[in-house]
Design an enzyme around this catalytic site. Structure first.
Site, short mmCIF file in Angstrom:
data_model
loop_
_atom_site.label_atom_id
_atom_site.label_comp_id
_atom_site.label_asym_id
_atom_site.label_seq_id
_atom_site.Cartn_x
_atom_site.Cartn_y
_atom_site.Cartn_z
CG HIS A 1 -0.68 0.68 -4.33
ND1 HIS A 1 -0.28 0.05 -5.49
CD2 HIS A 1 -1.41 -0.23 -3.64
CE1 HIS A 1 -0.75 -1.18 -5.49
NE2 HIS A 1 -1.44 -1.38 -4.38
CB SER B 1 -0.93 0.00 1.21
OG SER B 1 -1.81 -1.10 1.18
CB CYS C 1 -1.06 -2.85 7.56
SG CYS C 1 -1.72 -2.80 5.88
#
Length: 360
Positions: A43, A40, A162
């Site tokens: 990204h 993430s 996470c």
């Protein structure tokens, strides 16, 4: 403090000196001890998702509380904590309805009339996902962290923030998987491996892992998968459906691609459920064939495994400490902050499960 700063998307992170403010009302200052490198983050670093810059990425972390502001009730200096990127207010309609991970109430963020939390040479450094964990310290809302057992090692604890909470949450919260049921997990990275382990804890009879990398399929078997399939084979969906006599009770997509989301839908049985936890890029569309909507299946989106953070996180730490949750296998390497760009280069190749930055 030292921090890894992203000044421009597509460029390497820079190790810089950054100033961090003192905690205000309901804020907690944390000495970062470990932080995972998550796709993430990548990204945003690579520009797939937009971010205000300069910023300090990082959102999967654990540390020790150094100081707290006024009105903080949940933690105190000296507590060991895991952070969470989606702080909740506790009083909005979403929170009251048990959907704390979806809360967007502005009260969990410092107001624009207050000094910035992070600065560099007098200029604002934008906080990333309410945390900015690639730094020696974090300044967060009290509902963005939760205390855990001090026996929990920091490098394993960071993963809870996470990868584990998302993968395990997709099993426990989104799927509500029961003993004897079947599940397929697409993607055997940190999130996927955590989902596999959670499915084992939940008592799934059949746990299928789908990934293109042989080493990751081997890891999946070690974590509890009963079957593995090569994602590169064109008929992988048909293989899974044949092996399960019509599809699985639950499928979980942990990659973040439209094609794998469509695969998750295809391999869920009639009346089953496909849960998407991967971050699909903006502009990408998931296509479903109309007649399949008559099969009684559910397509469910999920943020962070629909977690109830303050309850689920200590529970997952307990699962690790009593030997049920395998976090050791997920960690591929432990690195220093200065090695962060090399760590992300490895993540881009898809070869490692998780690299974790360790702070002294």
């Amino acid at each position: 403090m030292k921090a890894a700063v992203l000044k421009q998307a597509g460029q390497p992170l820079e190790i810089c000196d950054v100033e961090i403010d003192a905690p205000g009302a309901r804020e907690v200052l944390i000495a970062t001890k470990a932080v995972g490198l998550c796709r993430s983050d990548l990204h945003f670093i690579d520009g797939v998702y937009p971010a205000l810059m300069p910023t300090i990425p990082g959102h999967e972390a654990a540390g020790i509380v150094e100081a707290v502001g006024e009105d903080v009730r949940h933690v105190a200096p000296g507590d060991h904590v895991v952070t969470f990127l989606a702080p909740f207010c506790g009083s909005c309609a979403l929170c009251a309805g048990g959907q704390q991970s979806l809360c967007q109430d502005p009260s969990t963020r410092r107001g624009d009339d207050k000094p910035p939390k992070l600065t560099m040479s007098g200029e604002t450094v934008h906080q990333f996902l309410n945390l900015s964990a690639f730094a020696e310290k974090m300044l967060v809302h009290e509902n963005a962290c939760v205390g855990i057992d001090k026996e929990m090692p920091f490098d394993r604890a960071a993963l809870l923030g996470c990868a584990v909470i998302t993968g395990a949450g997709a099993v426990f919260n989104d799927s509500k998987l029961k003993p004897g049921e079947s599940v397929a997990i697409i993607g055997a990275g940190g999130i996927g491996l955590s989902a596999i382990n959670a499915a084992k804890i939940a008592g799934a009879k059949t746990i299928i892992a789908i990934d293109p990398i042989p080493a990751k399929r081997d890891l999946a078997l070690k974590m509890g998968a009963t079957h593995v399939f090569d994602a590169t084979e064109e008929d992988v969906g048909k293989q899974v459906i044949a092996a399960t006599n019509g599809g699985v009770d639950y499928s979980i997509e942990a990659v973040g691609r439209a094609e794998t989301a469509e695969l998750a839908w295809a391999i869920a049985k009639r009346g089953g459920q496909a849960t998407i936890v991967g971050m699909i890029a903006p502009g990408k569309m998931v296509t479903l064939h109309g007649p399949t909507l008559l099969s009684g299946k559910t397509l469910k989106g999920s943020l962070m495994g629909s977690t109830h953070f303050q309850v689920d996180m200590p529970k997952l730490a307990h699962f690790y400490l009593n030997g049920q949750l395998d976090l050791d296998t997920i960690i591929a390497e432990r690195i220093a902050l200065e090695d962060i760009n090399t760590g992300f280069d490895k993540l881009r190749t898809g070869g490692d499960a998780r690299s974790v930055i360790i702070f002294d």
